[in-house]
Write a protein that holds these residues in place. Structure first.
Motif, PDB file in Angstrom:
ATOM      1  N   MET A  81       0.871  -1.202  -0.024  1.00 46.56           N
ATOM      2  CA  MET A  81      -0.119   0.042   0.061  1.00 46.56           C
ATOM      3  C   MET A  81       1.007   1.222  -0.085  1.00 46.56           C
ATOM      4  O   MET A  81       2.125   1.201   0.775  1.00 46.56           O
ATOM      5  N   ASP A  82       0.609   2.377  -0.732  1.00 49.78           N
ATOM      6  CA  ASP A  82       1.232   3.686  -0.566  1.00 49.78           C
ATOM      7  C   ASP A  82       1.351   4.105   0.961  1.00 49.78           C
ATOM      8  O   ASP A  82       0.180   4.049   1.594  1.00 49.78           O
ATOM      9  N   PRO A  83       2.265   4.399   1.416  1.00 50.96           N
ATOM     10  CA  PRO A  83       2.319   4.504   2.943  1.00 50.96           C
ATOM     11  C   PRO A  83       1.426   5.729   3.234  1.00 50.96           C
ATOM     12  O   PRO A  83       0.965   5.765   4.127  1.00 50.96           O
ATOM     13  N   ALA A  84       1.284   6.732   2.337  1.00 46.96           N
ATOM     14  CA  ALA A  84       0.455   7.631   2.598  1.00 46.96           C
ATOM     15  C   ALA A  84      -1.080   7.258   3.172  1.00 46.96           C
ATOM     16  O   ALA A  84      -1.852   7.937   3.692  1.00 46.96           O
ATOM     17  N   LEU A  85      -1.392   6.115   2.356  1.00 49.72           N
ATOM     18  CA  LEU A  85      -2.829   5.713   2.553  1.00 49.72           C
ATOM     19  C   LEU A  85      -2.968   5.346   4.243  1.00 49.72           C
ATOM     20  O   LEU A  85      -4.207   5.345   4.518  1.00 49.72           O
ATOM     21  N   GLU A  86      -1.959   4.816   4.940  1.00 50.01           N
ATOM     22  CA  GLU A  86      -2.247   4.208   6.135  1.00 50.01           C
ATOM     23  C   GLU A  86      -1.715   5.509   7.387  1.00 50.01           C
ATOM     24  O   GLU A  86      -2.090   5.232   8.573  1.00 50.01           O
ATOM     25  N   SER A  87      -1.440   6.323   7.047  1.00 47.40           N
ATOM     26  CA  SER A  87      -0.465   7.498   7.794  1.00 47.40           C
ATOM     27  C   SER A  87      -0.948   8.888   7.494  1.00 47.40           C
ATOM     28  O   SER A  87      -0.373   9.787   7.325  1.00 47.40           O
ATOM     29  N   VAL A  88      -2.480   8.931   7.788  1.00 43.71           N
ATOM     30  CA  VAL A  88      -3.050  10.229   7.252  1.00 43.71           C
ATOM     31  C   VAL A  88      -2.625  11.275   8.274  1.00 43.71           C
ATOM     32  O   VAL A  88      -2.502  11.178   9.570  1.00 43.71           O
ATOM     33  N   GLY A  89      -2.294  12.642   7.952  1.00 49.03           N
ATOM     34  CA  GLY A  89      -1.801  13.649   8.805  1.00 49.03           C
ATOM     35  C   GLY A  89      -0.411  13.400   9.190  1.00 49.03           C
ATOM     36  O   GLY A  89       0.195  14.317  10.111  1.00 49.03           O
ATOM     37  N   ALA A  90       0.279  12.342   8.705  1.00 52.85           N
ATOM     38  CA  ALA A  90       1.677  12.205   8.986  1.00 52.85           C
ATOM     39  C   ALA A  90       2.565  13.000   8.031  1.00 52.85           C
ATOM     40  O   ALA A  90       4.000  12.990   8.259  1.00 52.85           O
ATOM     41  N   GLY A  91       1.927  13.672   7.078  1.00 52.66           N
ATOM     42  CA  GLY A  91       2.924  14.579   6.227  1.00 52.66           C
ATOM     43  C   GLY A  91       3.417  13.681   5.132  1.00 52.66           C
ATOM     44  O   GLY A  91       4.257  14.563   4.349  1.00 52.66           O
ATOM     45  N   ILE A  92       2.964  12.674   4.832  1.00 57.21           N
ATOM     46  CA  ILE A  92       3.564  11.723   3.846  1.00 57.21           C
ATOM     47  C   ILE A  92       2.599  12.104   2.594  1.00 57.21           C
ATOM     48  O   ILE A  92       1.356  12.072   2.722  1.00 57.21           O
ATOM     49  N   ARG A  93       3.297  12.507   1.501  1.00 54.70           N
ATOM     50  CA  ARG A  93       2.558  12.812   0.340  1.00 54.70           C
ATOM     51  C   ARG A  93       2.162  11.663  -0.513  1.00 54.70           C
ATOM     52  O   ARG A  93       2.738  10.685  -0.816  1.00 54.70           O
ATOM     53  N   PRO A  94       0.723  11.554  -0.808  1.00 55.28           N
ATOM     54  CA  PRO A  94       0.165  10.376  -1.582  1.00 55.28           C
ATOM     55  C   PRO A  94       0.630  10.431  -2.832  1.00 55.28           C
ATOM     56  O   PRO A  94       0.813  11.494  -3.541  1.00 55.28           O
ATOM     57  N   LYS A  95       1.110   9.275  -3.667  1.00 60.28           N
ATOM     58  CA  LYS A  95       1.622   9.229  -5.085  1.00 60.28           C
ATOM     59  C   LYS A  95       0.391   9.447  -5.906  1.00 60.28           C
ATOM     60  O   LYS A  95       0.773   9.796  -7.174  1.00 60.28           O
ATOM     61  N   ALA A  96      -0.885   9.405  -5.653  1.00 63.68           N
ATOM     62  CA  ALA A  96      -1.811   9.783  -6.475  1.00 63.68           C
ATOM     63  C   ALA A  96      -2.231  10.928  -5.929  1.00 63.68           C
ATOM     64  O   ALA A  96      -2.796  11.293  -4.981  1.00 63.68           O
ATOM     65  N   PRO A  97      -1.900  12.114  -6.910  1.00 62.77           N
ATOM     66  CA  PRO A  97      -2.255  13.398  -6.350  1.00 62.77           C
ATOM     67  C   PRO A  97      -3.513  13.617  -5.829  1.00 62.77           C
ATOM     68  O   PRO A  97      -3.953  14.434  -4.887  1.00 62.77           O
ATOM     69  N   GLY A  98      -4.746  12.874  -6.484  1.00 68.06           N
ATOM     70  CA  GLY A  98      -6.021  13.056  -6.041  1.00 68.06           C
ATOM     71  C   GLY A  98      -6.314  12.636  -4.596  1.00 68.06           C
ATOM     72  O   GLY A  98      -7.277  13.290  -3.961  1.00 68.06           O
ATOM     73  N   MET A  99      -5.675  11.545  -4.049  1.00 67.18           N
ATOM     74  CA  MET A  99      -5.815  11.396  -2.737  1.00 67.18           C
ATOM     75  C   MET A  99      -5.384  12.184  -1.510  1.00 67.18           C
ATOM     76  O   MET A  99      -5.956  12.031  -0.577  1.00 67.18           O
ATOM     77  N   LYS A 100      -4.783  13.596  -1.992  1.00 66.13           N
ATOM     78  CA  LYS A 100      -4.733  14.278  -0.932  1.00 66.13           C
ATOM     79  C   LYS A 100      -5.758  15.525  -0.645  1.00 66.13           C
ATOM     80  O   LYS A 100      -5.872  16.021   0.169  1.00 66.13           O
ATOM     81  N   TYR A 101      -6.856  15.427  -1.626  1.00 67.56           N
ATOM     82  CA  TYR A 101      -7.677  16.101  -1.417  1.00 67.56           C
ATOM     83  C   TYR A 101      -8.963  15.792  -0.645  1.00 67.56           C
ATOM     84  O   TYR A 101      -9.204  14.393  -0.572  1.00 67.56           O
ATOM     85  N   THR A 102      -9.582  16.673   0.254  1.00 68.28           N
ATOM     86  CA  THR A 102     -10.641  16.014   1.011  1.00 68.28           C
ATOM     87  C   THR A 102     -11.826  15.935   0.218  1.00 68.28           C
ATOM     88  O   THR A 102     -12.621  16.839  -0.014  1.00 68.28           O
ATOM     89  N   HIS A 103     -12.001  14.922  -0.449  1.00 63.89           N
ATOM     90  CA  HIS A 103     -13.042  14.484  -1.180  1.00 63.89           C
ATOM     91  C   HIS A 103     -14.357  14.297  -0.382  1.00 63.89           C
ATOM     92  O   HIS A 103     -14.466  13.944   0.925  1.00 63.89           O
ATOM     93  N   TYR A 104     -15.399  14.228  -1.012  1.00 59.78           N
ATOM     94  CA  TYR A 104     -16.648  13.353  -0.681  1.00 59.78           C
ATOM     95  C   TYR A 104     -17.217  13.859   0.801  1.00 59.78           C
ATOM     96  O   TYR A 104     -17.870  13.288   1.371  1.00 59.78           O
ATOM     97  N   ALA A 105     -17.120  14.950   1.202  1.00 58.97           N
ATOM     98  CA  ALA A 105     -17.304  15.346   2.382  1.00 58.97           C
ATOM     99  C   ALA A 105     -18.911  15.768   2.160  1.00 58.97           C
ATOM    100  O   ALA A 105     -18.913  16.868   1.641  1.00 58.97           O
ATOM    101  N   PRO A 106     -19.659  15.328   3.065  1.00 56.50           N
ATOM    102  CA  PRO A 106     -21.051  15.920   3.192  1.00 56.50           C
ATOM    103  C   PRO A 106     -21.149  17.188   3.924  1.00 56.50           C
ATOM    104  O   PRO A 106     -20.176  17.577   4.497  1.00 56.50           O
ATOM    105  N   LYS A 107     -22.276  18.047   3.461  1.00 54.88           N
ATOM    106  CA  LYS A 107     -21.958  19.419   4.166  1.00 54.88           C
ATOM    107  C   LYS A 107     -22.327  19.220   5.778  1.00 54.88           C
ATOM    108  O   LYS A 107     -21.825  19.911   6.338  1.00 54.88           O
ATOM    109  N   GLY A 108     -23.004  18.263   6.352  1.00 60.89           N
ATOM    110  CA  GLY A 108     -23.162  17.992   7.370  1.00 60.89           C
ATOM    111  C   GLY A 108     -21.765  17.414   8.159  1.00 60.89           C
ATOM    112  O   GLY A 108     -20.943  16.780   7.282  1.00 60.89           O
TER     113      GLY A 108
END
Ligand code: AMP
Ligand code: MG
Length: 348
Positions: free
Chosen positions: A213-240
């Motif tokens: 697994m890309d280490p960035a998948l497992e260590s959110v917030g640890a400052g590791i940059r995901p290799k798929a640029p799209g994975m760094k964006y806060t996707h899918y957040a509902p408004k609530g």
């Protein structure tokens, strides 16, 4: 611009000819795949690819996946096709696996977000395959949602986000899988999953003998940059505000969620609950949303994004969801759900 909406009936030659003409002319057509709806443009036409970013409001460093209808097309796009990638193509194409290759210069930087690699996938959806074949172009397509909204799993979701912004939408009904393709990077020393999906790490390992697994998948917030640029964006957040309530004991989860719902109701807030089919009747909440059965995870993945959109439609201020970590797809489902929840997890 007026957006043409047509059924993606593979016997309707006129509709596919029209869609193909739009793509060849550099326009945009949204279409169904087995994962989510894609927003397609000619992958080798930099201007068309540019239009995809504008229509979605997508950051220009977030590359697009190139969709092909014939395995041999890989050799036109990729500089080098490793043996392991050939095995994966054979095992999983057509299907929900995207493979990263070193790119050839024919693939414009706009399509790859400036990277020297290209993401390629052969979808299995008959409508998607027909569109690629009939148009004669390789189709660059990210998910057909506005940036930051959940990926669309019906043509109605696409119209919600894209009506007036693109040329055409092909309606193939609700998709089967409901979350985006697995992305595996085959350009490094070891096959590396950059985004989890229906094709699991184990399935890849069974074919090529190794997969990490890309280490960035497992260590959110640890400052590791995901290799798929799209994975760094806060996707899918509902408004609530969405929270995941977790425990080994489902009774504890149900009690906790009911308690939180009651508390928020007393404060005058609107709440929603996302849960397994079996537990629907156990919640005291006006909006209890059935996510399907965790015994059959694909029902959950297929429902997930639609439920997140529903939460917005009903104007839920607080949303509580059970966890859905079981089975082969549990990892991929939780990857999306945890992001949507902004990492709010309540352990009980
Ligand atoms: P979407 O189709 O909207 O799910 O977005 C495509 C995803 O593929 C995004 O997360 C991109 O960051 C990822 N992607 C596309 N091309 C590449 C590439 N060359 N290297 C790494 N990730 C990529
Ligand atoms: Mg997307």
């Amino acid at each position: 611009m007026e957006t043409i909406l047509r059924k993606a009936d593979i016997n309707d030659e006129e509709t596919f000819a029209m869609a193909g003409d739009i793509l060849k002319a550099g326009g945009l057509v949204a279409f169904p795949t087995e994962t989510v709806y894609g927003l397609g443009g000619d992958a080798l036409n930099s201007e068309a690819a540019g239009k995809i970013y504008s229509a979605k409001g997508r950051p220009s460093d977030n590359p697009l996946i190139v969709h092909i209808a014939d395995t041999n097309s890989v050799y036109e796009l990729a500089e080098y096709v490793p043996e392991g990638a050939k095995l994966l193509m054979e095992a999983f194409w057509p299907g929900p696996l995207t493979i990263i290759f070193k790119k050839k210069s024919v693939v414009p930087d706009t399509t790859t977000g400036g990277l020297n690699t290209v993401a390629i996938r052969m979808p299995s959806h008959p409508g998607a395959l027909k569109l690629i074949k009939d148009s004669g172009v390789f189709i660059a397509a990210p998910s057909a949602n506005l940036s930051g909204r959940p990926s669309p799993t019906t043509a109605a979701h696409v119209m919600e986000d894209m009506n007036g912004r693109i040329d055409m939408v092909l309606d193939g009904g609700p998709v089967g899988i409901g979350i985006e393709s697995t992305i595996v990077d085959m350009t490094g020393e070891r096959p590396t999953i950059l985004r989890p999906g229906y094709i699991s790490g184990k399935m890849i390992k069974d074919v090529v003998g190794d997969c990490i697994m890309d280490p960035a998948l497992e260590s959110v917030g640890a400052g590791i940059r995901p290799k798929a640029p799209g994975m760094k964006y806060t996707h899918y957040a509902p408004k609530g505000e969405l929270s995941i309530v977790e425990s080994d004991d489902i009774e504890k989860v149900i009690n906790k969620i009911n308690e939180l719902v009651q508390e928020k109701k007393e404060q005058g807030f609107k709440t929603a609950v996302i849960c397994d089919t079996e537990n629907v009747a156990r919640y005291n909440c006006q909006h209890v949303l059935d996510a399907g059965s965790r015994k059959n995870e694909i029902t959950v993945s297929a429902a997930l994004y639609s439920l997140l959109r529903t939460c917005d439609d009903i104007g839920a201020d607080y949303i509580y969801t059970e966890s859905f970590a079981e089975g082969d797809m549990g990892y991929a489902i939780m990857n999306r759900l945890i992001k949507a929840a902004g990492h709010r997890i309540i352990e009980v």
